[in-house]
Design a protein around this motif. Structure first.
Motif, PDB file in Angstrom:
ATOM      1  N   PHE A  51       0.852  -1.233   0.134  1.00 51.32           N
ATOM      2  CA  PHE A  51      -0.072   0.096   0.210  1.00 51.32           C
ATOM      3  C   PHE A  51       0.924   1.242  -0.064  1.00 51.32           C
ATOM      4  O   PHE A  51       1.823   1.177   0.620  1.00 51.32           O
ATOM      5  CB  PHE A  51      -0.914   0.121   1.251  1.00 51.32           C
ATOM      6  N   CYS A  64      -3.150  -7.813  -1.505  1.00 48.35           N
ATOM      7  CA  CYS A  64      -3.732  -7.555  -2.722  1.00 48.35           C
ATOM      8  C   CYS A  64      -5.196  -7.058  -2.033  1.00 48.35           C
ATOM      9  O   CYS A  64      -6.103  -7.086  -2.837  1.00 48.35           O
ATOM     10  CB  CYS A  64      -3.996  -8.676  -3.511  1.00 48.35           C
ATOM     11  N   ASP A  65      -5.027  -6.685  -0.844  1.00 44.88           N
ATOM     12  CA  ASP A  65      -6.464  -6.182  -0.262  1.00 44.88           C
ATOM     13  C   ASP A  65      -7.106  -4.966  -0.969  1.00 44.88           C
ATOM     14  O   ASP A  65      -6.502  -3.991  -1.399  1.00 44.88           O
ATOM     15  CB  ASP A  65      -6.068  -5.560   1.255  1.00 44.88           C
ATOM     16  N   ALA A  66      -8.511  -5.089  -1.318  1.00 45.94           N
ATOM     17  CA  ALA A  66      -9.045  -4.197  -2.238  1.00 45.94           C
ATOM     18  C   ALA A  66      -9.010  -3.006  -1.373  1.00 45.94           C
ATOM     19  O   ALA A  66      -8.860  -1.921  -1.723  1.00 45.94           O
ATOM     20  CB  ALA A  66     -10.410  -4.773  -2.493  1.00 45.94           C
ATOM     21  N   VAL A  67      -9.418  -2.932  -0.003  1.00 42.80           N
ATOM     22  CA  VAL A  67      -9.858  -1.938   0.754  1.00 42.80           C
ATOM     23  C   VAL A  67      -9.313  -2.104   2.175  1.00 42.80           C
ATOM     24  O   VAL A  67      -9.086  -3.075   2.561  1.00 42.80           O
ATOM     25  CB  VAL A  67     -11.264  -1.560   0.792  1.00 42.80           C
ATOM     26  N   PHE A  76      -8.090   2.880   6.734  1.00 41.32           N
ATOM     27  CA  PHE A  76      -6.883   3.671   7.318  1.00 41.32           C
ATOM     28  C   PHE A  76      -7.312   4.803   8.070  1.00 41.32           C
ATOM     29  O   PHE A  76      -6.453   5.408   8.696  1.00 41.32           O
ATOM     30  CB  PHE A  76      -6.123   4.214   6.035  1.00 41.32           C
ATOM     31  N   GLN A  84     -13.975   5.961   6.994  1.00 41.61           N
ATOM     32  CA  GLN A  84     -14.278   5.474   5.766  1.00 41.61           C
ATOM     33  C   GLN A  84     -13.325   4.301   5.222  1.00 41.61           C
ATOM     34  O   GLN A  84     -12.348   4.040   5.711  1.00 41.61           O
ATOM     35  CB  GLN A  84     -13.964   6.579   4.578  1.00 41.61           C
ATOM     36  N   GLU A  85     -13.835   3.402   4.126  1.00 39.53           N
ATOM     37  CA  GLU A  85     -13.018   2.371   3.673  1.00 39.53           C
ATOM     38  C   GLU A  85     -12.481   3.096   2.619  1.00 39.53           C
ATOM     39  O   GLU A  85     -12.690   3.812   1.877  1.00 39.53           O
ATOM     40  CB  GLU A  85     -13.942   1.228   3.041  1.00 39.53           C
ATOM     41  N   TRP A  86     -10.934   2.740   2.554  1.00 39.53           N
ATOM     42  CA  TRP A  86     -10.079   3.221   1.652  1.00 39.53           C
ATOM     43  C   TRP A  86      -9.487   2.272   0.660  1.00 39.53           C
ATOM     44  O   TRP A  86      -9.433   0.887   1.039  1.00 39.53           O
ATOM     45  CB  TRP A  86      -8.907   3.848   2.459  1.00 39.53           C
ATOM     46  N   ALA A  87      -9.194   2.587  -0.501  1.00 34.49           N
ATOM     47  CA  ALA A  87      -8.675   1.791  -1.571  1.00 34.49           C
ATOM     48  C   ALA A  87      -7.159   1.378  -0.869  1.00 34.49           C
ATOM     49  O   ALA A  87      -6.468   2.136  -0.417  1.00 34.49           O
ATOM     50  CB  ALA A  87      -8.411   2.518  -2.942  1.00 34.49           C
ATOM     51  N   GLY A  88      -7.135  -0.209  -0.980  1.00 33.84           N
ATOM     52  CA  GLY A  88      -6.050  -0.890  -0.332  1.00 33.84           C
ATOM     53  C   GLY A  88      -4.816  -1.132  -1.274  1.00 33.84           C
ATOM     54  O   GLY A  88      -4.615  -0.706  -2.359  1.00 33.84           O
ATOM     55  N   GLY A 143      -4.108  -3.571  -2.913  1.00 33.80           N
ATOM     56  CA  GLY A 143      -4.798  -4.097  -4.112  1.00 33.80           C
ATOM     57  C   GLY A 143      -4.469  -2.988  -5.441  1.00 33.80           C
ATOM     58  O   GLY A 143      -4.375  -3.475  -6.508  1.00 33.80           O
ATOM     59  N   SER A 144      -4.836  -1.875  -5.108  1.00 35.26           N
ATOM     60  CA  SER A 144      -4.829  -0.698  -6.062  1.00 35.26           C
ATOM     61  C   SER A 144      -3.355  -0.868  -6.531  1.00 35.26           C
ATOM     62  O   SER A 144      -3.106  -0.500  -7.737  1.00 35.26           O
ATOM     63  CB  SER A 144      -5.172   0.597  -5.440  1.00 35.26           C
ATOM     64  N   MET A 145      -2.282  -0.557  -5.834  1.00 28.75           N
ATOM     65  CA  MET A 145      -0.952  -0.333  -6.222  1.00 28.75           C
ATOM     66  C   MET A 145      -0.432  -1.621  -6.962  1.00 28.75           C
ATOM     67  O   MET A 145       0.010  -1.621  -8.088  1.00 28.75           O
ATOM     68  CB  MET A 145      -0.169  -0.165  -5.069  1.00 28.75           C
TER      69      MET A 145
END
Lengths: 311, 311
Positions: free
Chosen positions: B166, B195-198, B201, B205-209, B211-213
């Motif tokens: 992340f 590879c966590d989606a969210v 942090f 709110q749930e944040w992009a995890g 898995g994005s990078m």
């Protein structure tokens, strides 16, 4: 040019080197060109391109340009063509920025909804021309996140689609905003202008392409996007209808197997791979490659040379 | 707490609500905890966690903490535990930053090679403790790209692995650097800490995890990474060996189905899902979900309550 070695290699895997350009030209009415890697590399025109386009036009062939690059609108692309000395009309150019906007228009995207954009000004311009409100894009390029307790990003609940294209100013704010829209706004669409792994944004190196930005949003949403650019046939259908062209009378010319050539084959067109872009002869011949064009050649201007007499 | 409704819903799809905490505690020797969503959300401790950990320790159970969050090293995590009032030893904490470094050590990553890092200081610290030179990370956070003709990024040909975790300071420079290493350095490994989606942090709110990078680099390299964190069993094997624990005597407690619970099930452990994090009851019960824990409960501190007499 001696093609003996290439020819014998090609025979092994069954894709012929283009030795009879004349025959190919006679067999089709329209040439559909990819741009980057076919006409130019970065800001540099590939040798012989203007002469080849002139020849095709003088023989009554229709020429159409389609690029997965979404950073520019049709208007901006025409300027790029002009700056490189190529005289092309706006209506002959189909970038994936336009494809995404036209797709949303074709599904009657609700007027009260908005589109969040990861990508450049080109996407926002094309959306506006389709009467769709785009937000995000370049203006979110400098936004930062501070993970202090209680912090959150407020996202617009009226966003009904996220369009993701190549974005050299990609940042975590944009990733999070797009993720929130797709995960939390009911029915929000996820549209990729293209999923290209790499592009020739300068002539000195291959650069990570739109597939990176799309991959980031796939990773956080666990969703697959609808792809507007090649190899999706959205634009093929649009062009065929707009210009009343039969797909079997089109030759798709491109430098990528998994976008251009696949796109042409799926559309029922003839396909010509040029080796002036991302694909090398060994990639074409690799046992891992299952996408075979009808012909391949080194560069576009080989269409000027009728080798049929030499062989 | 009334569990009648939840119980009857649970019976439909066969995952029991944890009504006999006593029985579960007696049946295992070790509790392996995910952190975010189980112990805390963002910077906020979840109610009853210290008391639950104290109770388990007082009953002679081993407690081990494993997080897919790679932003911190074990040393940095211990400070976080302490700041939240949890007394935990460094050797009980297994973040995915450590997992990536330990994996590279386990395959005898060549001493003369380097690792390019997308992610935080935690990965670089853990690499250093394993005697591996890491480059990139936070120091590339401000680097910019200018697509002028002839421009290219020179990348280090000695990079033998890219570790992606992340990174809230993800930018195009980092994406391109990692892409160049993986595409152009022969044999260069592509390792994802997770590879966590969210992720949570912040608590708001749930944040992009991560898995994005990882998705960004998958998109530009068209390669799949080796995953060091959950649900990969790398760390399970490591912990089982290090502490001489039988996997069947471990209970994995987590808030994510596709990482924690899958990890526990693949490892042959007992599994307990807590609904205090990313997974809701309806997600657990969804016909699309195929990952079923042995038990589920609302929050960790339910282990303090022996409901067996009530039912």
């Amino acid at each position: 040019m001696s093609t003996t070695n290439i020819d014998s290699a090609a025979q092994i895997f069954g894709v012929p080197f283009l030795s009879n350009a004349e025959g190919l030209i006679n067999s089709v009415q329209t040439f559909l060109f990819d741009c980057d890697g076919v006409l130019w590399k970065g800001e540099k025109l590939i040798d012989g391109v203007p002469e080849t386009l002139d020849m095709l036009r003088s023989r009554g062939k229709k020429v159409v340009f389609m690029t997965n690059n979404s950073t520019k609108s049709r208007k901006q692309y025409r300027k790029k063509f002009e700056a490189l000395g190529l005289s092309v009309g706006e209506e002959e150019i189909f970038p994936s920025s336009f494809a995404a906007a036209v797709y949303l228009k074709s599904i009657d995207f609700p007027q009260e909804k908005k589109v969040y954009v990861i990508g450049g000004e080109g996407i926002l311009q094309e959306l506006e021309l389709c009467g769709i409100e785009g937000i995000g894009g370049p203006e979110d390029g400098d936004k930062k996140i501070d993970f202090k307790p209680g912090f959150f990003i407020e996202h617009d609940k009226d966003v009904g689609a996220v369009v993701v294209g190549f974005d050299q100013f990609i940042n975590y704010y944009k990733i999070q905003y797009a993720t929130l829209c797709i995960r939390e706004n009911p029915g929000c669409l996820f549209i990729a202008t293209n999923c290209d792994a790499v592009g020739h944004f300068t002539d000195a190196q291959e650069w990570a392409g739109g597939g990176s930005m799309v991959g980031a949003i796939k990773g956080s949403t666990e969703k697959e996007p609808l792809v507007a650019g090649k190899p999706s046939l959205l634009m093929m259908d649009y062009i065929s209808k707009k210009f009343q062209i039969k797909k079997s009378e089109i030759c798709m010319v491109g430098d990528r197997l998994d976008t251009d050539i696949l796109f042409g084959k799926n559309g029922g067109c003839k396909t010509l791979l040029v080796l002036s872009g991302v694909t090398t002869l060994s990639m074409l011949q690799s046992p891992e490659n299952s996408i075979l064009p009808d012909y391949y050649t080194d560069k576009l201007s080989d269409l000027l040379t009728d080798n049929s007499a030499d062989v």
